[in-house]
Design a protein around this motif. Sequence first.
Motif, mmCIF file in Angstrom:
data_model
loop_
_atom_site.group_PDB
_atom_site.id
_atom_site.type_symbol
_atom_site.label_atom_id
_atom_site.label_comp_id
_atom_site.label_asym_id
_atom_site.label_seq_id
_atom_site.Cartn_x
_atom_site.Cartn_y
_atom_site.Cartn_z
ATOM 1 N N GLY A 135 5.146 23.898 136.988
ATOM 2 C CA GLY A 135 4.023 23.499 137.485
ATOM 3 C C GLY A 135 4.485 21.944 138.568
ATOM 4 N N GLN A 173 6.795 22.888 141.419
ATOM 5 C CA GLN A 173 6.491 23.516 142.130
ATOM 6 C C GLN A 173 5.978 22.688 143.771
ATOM 7 O OE1 GLN A 173 4.027 26.735 140.224
ATOM 8 N NE2 GLN A 173 4.814 28.734 140.603
ATOM 9 N N GLU A 228 7.209 33.799 133.935
ATOM 10 C CA GLU A 228 6.454 32.092 134.418
ATOM 11 C C GLU A 228 5.882 32.967 135.618
ATOM 12 O OE1 GLU A 228 9.877 30.512 132.487
ATOM 13 O OE2 GLU A 228 9.980 32.446 134.305
ATOM 14 N N ASP A 267 -3.520 28.920 137.500
ATOM 15 C CA ASP A 267 -2.238 28.664 138.315
ATOM 16 C C ASP A 267 -0.957 27.145 137.296
ATOM 17 O OD1 ASP A 267 -0.375 28.477 140.233
ATOM 18 O OD2 ASP A 267 -1.185 26.267 140.990
ATOM 19 N N PRO A 268 0.212 27.294 137.177
ATOM 20 C CA PRO A 268 0.506 26.042 137.146
ATOM 21 C C PRO A 268 1.091 24.793 137.755
ATOM 22 C CG PRO A 268 2.032 27.835 137.315
ATOM 23 C CD PRO A 268 1.066 28.802 137.365
ATOM 24 N N GLU A 269 0.783 24.934 138.779
ATOM 25 C CA GLU A 269 1.129 24.087 139.793
ATOM 26 C C GLU A 269 -0.489 23.774 139.982
ATOM 27 O OE1 GLU A 269 2.078 22.727 144.274
ATOM 28 O OE2 GLU A 269 2.323 24.749 143.833
ATOM 29 N N HIS A 308 -2.167 22.962 137.984
ATOM 30 C CA HIS A 308 -2.791 22.399 136.267
ATOM 31 C C HIS A 308 -2.203 21.110 136.030
ATOM 32 C CE1 HIS A 308 -3.708 22.115 132.183
ATOM 33 N NE2 HIS A 308 -2.824 22.280 131.384
ATOM 34 N N TYR A 309 -0.961 21.586 136.398
ATOM 35 C CA TYR A 309 0.147 19.967 136.393
ATOM 36 C C TYR A 309 -0.573 18.932 137.260
ATOM 37 C CZ TYR A 309 4.002 17.078 138.453
ATOM 38 O OH TYR A 309 4.502 15.685 138.531
#
Length: 341
Positions: A32, A35, A158, A327-329, A331-332
């Motif tokens: 994330g 991204q 991913e 969504d990993p981005e 969350h990051y």
Amino acid sequence: MRIGVCDFPSDYAFPPYGYGGIERWLWAAAFGGHQAGDEIFLVGPAWRRELPLAFKRIPLRLEDLRPESEQFRTLQNLALDVLIVGHEYPSRRPWRHISDLLGCRVVTFQHDPDFRHEDAAFDGVRSRLFCYSPEMMLRYAKHHPTQALSVQFGWNEEIPPQAMKGRDLVWLGRIDYQKSPHLAIQAARLLGRSIRLIGPVLDEGYARAYRQYLDAPNVEYVGEVSGAAKLDQIRQAQLMVYTCAAEYVEAGAAVFGESLRSGTPVAALAWRAGTCAEVALCENTGRIANVADLSEQEVVEQLAETIIAAEHLDSRDTQVIGLDRFDPERHYLNLVGHDGF
């Protein structure tokens, strides 16, 4: 920003191919961050060498460094803004001593419901703990936690393929008493449905005690799979069935994100209010069987009814919602400062 994502001594490589908890979360956070366009440093010797070159590598562990060493000065000169770490590290004094000297902010996600932190581990400002569910927030209230959904996935998991209309039931997790897959098997049998079990056997005693269920004619045991094969197993299912033992507290709950991101709705068991199922699912992605104070037979019957109630949910809608919520981005950015941290 410059972000360090730290591995730790583990039986899994980073990122793991199939299973693991914190290891999969750390990889999702690193992915994330990439991204989001930040500079991501993979700190520690356990990160896979085949990872993309966009991820810079620092094969050191903080707890092994001495402040007077050249390795420490090299790490200090990077001027990392945030360290993303497994939840054990902030309560390990040698590690925390070095991180304090580096001046990095520290964030982690609680993946063990029983781990006891030192009082000094988190201040809620420079060092922050994230928790998934209301019951986990309550459990770690003294450490000033922040509530957030957890994103987790393994290597080559991913980006899930497009959702498809599934054909049967699937259960995902480790085969042990805490996860209690025998409840899902009984509910499937009650409905005359087949069910696939995905995951490793980690409790041979449980497997022996519940052999009559695990070996039932309506059960296909897939075992431990990873990457594209794992995602395909999930997306082929019409519905994911989530179970656990009554006394088990789910801390990280990767299965919800994995399933919804693949477009597979969930029929989940909940023994009390405030569990991960409650915050992970919505009316368009799953149904929850609230089974407090019921006998096992009543639990199975309630879960079967919940499976029927969830079967009409659309896989494409589920995936759209799942990819957005997990969504990993996003969350990051939540972890490292999207909210002003």
